[in-house]
Scaffold this motif. Structure first.
Motif, PDB file in Angstrom:
ATOM      1  N   PRO A   1      -8.769 -27.504  60.453  1.00  0.00           N
ATOM      2  CA  PRO A   1      -9.051 -28.709  59.620  1.00  0.00           C
ATOM      3  C   PRO A   1      -9.279 -29.973  60.233  1.00  0.00           C
ATOM      4  N   LEU A   2     -10.378 -30.781  59.772  1.00  0.00           N
ATOM      5  CA  LEU A   2     -10.702 -32.230  60.340  1.00  0.00           C
ATOM      6  C   LEU A   2     -10.244 -33.460  59.557  1.00  0.00           C
ATOM      7  N   ALA A   3      -9.356 -34.054  59.954  1.00  0.00           N
ATOM      8  CA  ALA A   3      -8.940 -35.268  59.121  1.00  0.00           C
ATOM      9  C   ALA A   3      -9.608 -36.634  60.080  1.00  0.00           C
ATOM     10  N   VAL A   4     -10.044 -37.665  59.048  1.00  0.00           N
ATOM     11  CA  VAL A   4     -10.916 -38.685  59.816  1.00  0.00           C
ATOM     12  C   VAL A   4     -10.090 -39.897  59.466  1.00  0.00           C
ATOM     13  N   ALA A   5     -10.219 -41.020  60.362  1.00  0.00           N
ATOM     14  CA  ALA A   5      -9.378 -42.182  60.286  1.00  0.00           C
ATOM     15  C   ALA A   5     -10.906 -43.164  59.880  1.00  0.00           C
ATOM     16  N   ARG A   6     -10.937 -43.779  58.789  1.00  0.00           N
ATOM     17  CA  ARG A   6     -11.994 -44.720  58.526  1.00  0.00           C
ATOM     18  C   ARG A   6     -11.746 -46.068  58.583  1.00  0.00           C
ATOM     19  N   TRP A   7     -12.985 -47.041  58.549  1.00  0.00           N
ATOM     20  CA  TRP A   7     -12.575 -48.429  58.445  1.00  0.00           C
ATOM     21  C   TRP A   7     -12.460 -48.889  57.070  1.00  0.00           C
ATOM     22  N   TYR A   8     -12.496 -48.178  55.952  1.00  0.00           N
ATOM     23  CA  TYR A   8     -12.386 -48.557  54.761  1.00  0.00           C
ATOM     24  C   TYR A   8     -11.460 -47.389  54.032  1.00  0.00           C
ATOM     25  N   THR A   9     -10.794 -47.994  52.809  1.00  0.00           N
ATOM     26  CA  THR A   9      -9.800 -47.120  51.938  1.00  0.00           C
ATOM     27  C   THR A   9     -10.593 -46.532  50.854  1.00  0.00           C
ATOM     28  N   TYR A  10     -10.011 -45.582  50.210  1.00  0.00           N
ATOM     29  CA  TYR A  10     -10.452 -45.028  49.005  1.00  0.00           C
ATOM     30  C   TYR A  10      -9.528 -45.118  47.808  1.00  0.00           C
ATOM     31  N   ALA A  11     -10.099 -45.462  46.662  1.00  0.00           N
ATOM     32  CA  ALA A  11      -9.409 -45.923  45.680  1.00  0.00           C
ATOM     33  C   ALA A  11      -9.140 -44.664  44.971  1.00  0.00           C
ATOM     34  N   VAL A  12      -8.367 -43.555  45.432  1.00  0.00           N
ATOM     35  CA  VAL A  12      -8.481 -42.155  44.451  1.00  0.00           C
ATOM     36  C   VAL A  12      -6.870 -41.907  44.629  1.00  0.00           C
ATOM     37  N   GLY A  13      -5.992 -42.915  44.891  1.00  0.00           N
ATOM     38  CA  GLY A  13      -4.636 -42.518  44.713  1.00  0.00           C
ATOM     39  C   GLY A  13      -3.906 -41.498  45.595  1.00  0.00           C
ATOM     40  N   HIS A  14      -4.663 -41.225  46.674  1.00  0.00           N
ATOM     41  CA  HIS A  14      -3.963 -40.157  47.770  1.00  0.00           C
ATOM     42  C   HIS A  14      -3.424 -41.211  48.925  1.00  0.00           C
ATOM     43  N   SER A  15      -2.469 -40.625  49.580  1.00  0.00           N
ATOM     44  CA  SER A  15      -2.022 -41.391  50.601  1.00  0.00           C
ATOM     45  C   SER A  15      -2.959 -41.490  51.980  1.00  0.00           C
ATOM     46  N   SER A  16      -3.292 -42.776  52.048  1.00  0.00           N
ATOM     47  CA  SER A  16      -4.118 -43.328  53.081  1.00  0.00           C
ATOM     48  C   SER A  16      -3.229 -44.384  53.935  1.00  0.00           C
ATOM     49  N   ILE A  17      -3.231 -44.170  55.056  1.00  0.00           N
ATOM     50  CA  ILE A  17      -2.242 -44.887  55.836  1.00  0.00           C
ATOM     51  C   ILE A  17      -3.110 -46.109  56.796  1.00  0.00           C
ATOM     52  N   PRO A  18      -2.852 -47.270  56.494  1.00  0.00           N
ATOM     53  CA  PRO A  18      -3.535 -48.281  57.197  1.00  0.00           C
ATOM     54  C   PRO A  18      -2.674 -48.869  58.573  1.00  0.00           C
ATOM     55  N   VAL A  19      -3.289 -48.829  59.339  1.00  0.00           N
ATOM     56  CA  VAL A  19      -2.843 -49.163  60.808  1.00  0.00           C
ATOM     57  C   VAL A  19      -3.902 -50.400  61.428  1.00  0.00           C
ATOM     58  N   PRO A  20      -2.981 -51.280  62.149  1.00  0.00           N
ATOM     59  CA  PRO A  20      -4.093 -52.287  62.671  1.00  0.00           C
ATOM     60  C   PRO A  20      -4.734 -51.871  64.151  1.00  0.00           C
ATOM     61  N   ILE A  21      -6.052 -52.009  64.326  1.00  0.00           N
ATOM     62  CA  ILE A  21      -6.483 -51.450  65.516  1.00  0.00           C
ATOM     63  C   ILE A  21      -7.179 -52.960  66.181  1.00  0.00           C
ATOM     64  N   ASP A  22      -7.010 -52.549  67.566  1.00  0.00           N
ATOM     65  CA  ASP A  22      -7.690 -53.705  68.390  1.00  0.00           C
ATOM     66  C   ASP A  22      -8.323 -53.026  69.639  1.00  0.00           C
ATOM     67  N   SER A  23      -9.615 -52.635  69.560  1.00  0.00           N
ATOM     68  CA  SER A  23     -10.202 -52.076  70.595  1.00  0.00           C
ATOM     69  C   SER A  23     -11.163 -52.832  71.488  1.00  0.00           C
ATOM     70  N   GLU A  24     -11.885 -52.060  72.184  1.00  0.00           N
ATOM     71  CA  GLU A  24     -12.752 -52.754  73.183  1.00  0.00           C
ATOM     72  C   GLU A  24     -13.553 -53.891  72.512  1.00  0.00           C
ATOM     73  N   TYR A  25     -14.241 -53.547  71.295  1.00  0.00           N
ATOM     74  CA  TYR A  25     -15.034 -54.460  70.616  1.00  0.00           C
ATOM     75  C   TYR A  25     -14.879 -54.565  69.307  1.00  0.00           C
ATOM     76  N   PHE A  26     -13.675 -53.958  68.709  1.00  0.00           N
ATOM     77  CA  PHE A  26     -13.416 -54.437  67.108  1.00  0.00           C
ATOM     78  C   PHE A  26     -11.991 -54.397  66.978  1.00  0.00           C
ATOM     79  N   SER A  27     -11.656 -55.322  66.100  1.00  0.00           N
ATOM     80  CA  SER A  27     -10.423 -55.518  65.597  1.00  0.00           C
ATOM     81  C   SER A  27     -10.295 -55.344  64.121  1.00  0.00           C
TER      82      SER A  27
END
Ligand SMILES: O=P(O)(O)OC[C@H]1O[C@H](OP(=O)(O)OP(=O)(O)O)[C@H](O)[C@@H]1O
Ligand SMILES: Nc1ncnc2[nH]cnc12
Length: 188
Positions: free
Chosen positions: A76-102
């Protein structure tokens, strides 16, 4: 091999302090040939062990490769996204600081106890992989392996991730950008 051909002499654009390639594999410019995606997928499947329950990728560039690896590995495939969904499931927020995005990444679909194979198209500063590993750990899951198609060693990301988490980051192709021509070239 095709992946090396795609990167050899690829044009680059300035992205903050760095230069980033614009190419068929990560940007679909020109349109991505199925044989290139197939080769990258097969080489990653060969490189990995897949002693895991799920594949985790970051949208959006990594998701194309991740989908293909998920199919080939039968996981199965899980995907980390730049936005969250308001559907009450467990979405884990993490800070990211990459080559050209934070910002903040939101990791979905990882459950406590999962063993996770992280897949990405590119590692540069390592910021994206650091965020993904931290999210997996915050979910109460473990990272079994990290597989990445292309590495930019000049930005030291692989060593940073390996030292911080004690996890091997396995890559297929190493590239650099020539300061004079501002084109990419394949190392090794
Ligand atoms: O090692 P790093 O410095 O983190 O760079 C590597 C990341 O950069 C690219 O993603 P990008 O930031 O373009 O995000 P996108 O896939 O959402 O376009 C690429 O897909 C990797 O995830
Ligand atoms: N596709 C890419 N090419 C070169 N450097 C990158 N850094 C992040 N993504 C990249």
């Amino acid at each position: 091999m095709l992946l090396e051909q795609v990167y050899q002499d690829a044009p680059t654009v300035r992205s903050g302090k760095h230069r980033t390639t614009v190419n068929e594999f990560t940007d679909q410019i020109p349109a991505l040939r199925p044989e290139v995606l197939r080769e990258a997928t097969e080489r990653l499947v060969e490189l990995g062990k897949f002693d895991s329950d799920k594949i985790l990728v970051e949208e959006d560039k990594g998701a194309i490769l991740g989908g293909a690896v998920s199919l080939a590995a039968g996981l199965p495939l899980a995907v980390a996204r730049w936005y969250t969904y308001a559907v009450g499931h467990s979405s884990i927020p993490v800070p990211i600081d990459s080559e050209y995005f934070s910002g903040t990444l939101y990791v979905n679909g990882i459950e406590p106890g999962d063993r996770v194979t992280i897949v990405d198209d590119t590692i540069s500063t390592g910021g994206t992989l650091i965020a993904l590993v931290e999210a997996v750990q915050a979910a109460g899951a473990t990272v079994s392996e990290v597989l990445v198609a292309v590495e930019k060693p000049q930005n030291g990301g692989r060593e940073k991730v390996e030292k911080r988490f004690g996890i091997d980051v396995r890559t297929l192709v190493r590239i650099a950008v020539d300061d004079t021509s501002q084109r990419a070239y394949v190392l090794d």
